[in-house]
Design an enzyme around this catalytic site. Sequence first.
Site, mmCIF file in Angstrom:
data_model
loop_
_atom_site.group_PDB
_atom_site.id
_atom_site.type_symbol
_atom_site.label_atom_id
_atom_site.label_comp_id
_atom_site.label_asym_id
_atom_site.label_seq_id
_atom_site.Cartn_x
_atom_site.Cartn_y
_atom_site.Cartn_z
ATOM 1 N N SER A 1 2.338 10.285 15.785
ATOM 2 C CA SER A 1 1.961 10.764 14.463
ATOM 3 C C SER A 1 1.203 9.682 13.702
ATOM 4 C CB SER A 1 3.226 11.240 13.734
ATOM 5 O OG SER A 1 2.918 11.915 12.547
ATOM 6 N N HIS B 1 -0.668 14.666 16.255
ATOM 7 C CA HIS B 1 -0.454 16.051 15.817
ATOM 8 C C HIS B 1 -0.925 16.188 14.374
ATOM 9 C CE1 HIS B 1 3.988 15.203 14.378
ATOM 10 N NE2 HIS B 1 3.101 14.462 13.742
#
EC number: 3.4.21.92
Length: 195
Positions: free
Chosen positions: A97, A122
Amino acid sequence: MFVPYVIERTSRGERSYDIYSRLLKDRIVMLSGEINDEVASSVVAQLLFLEAEDPDKDIYLYINSPGGVVTSGFSIYDTMNYIKPAVSTICIGQAASMGAFLLSCGEKGKRYALPNARIMIHQPLGGAQGQATDIEITTKEILRIKATLNKILAENSGQKLSKIEKDTDRDFYMSAQEAVKYGLIDKVLEKSLTE
């Protein structure tokens, strides 16, 4: 968390340091765990300190993080770009992330991962509740942040924006070797950079 201490012997006697302070002397900054305001403030302060110490010498940012708060991560990203020294990024363990985003933001040619590191990108996570207009405002902001993250990831990786948008739609995991092919990092390190 237990923080080990090291003892250094000099001509003036012995001095003990916590391990992170000792690493800072070698221009190494550790980014471990969830990225929040407290962690980001510590990393930013260390980057600014190292720039003041020597603006022409590289800084090494070691990352082992599952990600965290986007605005906290952006404060680190903006500081990496603001300071004069090149910031080399090294993934140890995982960079997921916001951790993966920061890994990709190191100086081009100086973005690394160790052989068994895991990288995951993501879309940003968020939620909203309350009145419909408040939910709409929050949704617009999350979409703006998503577009900013995707644009920067595309620039850092050399991938087309459409590919980044598709790949970040869900959790997209990569090995260190796959992250090199993807363009998020430049090399998998087998040995220390200081050897």
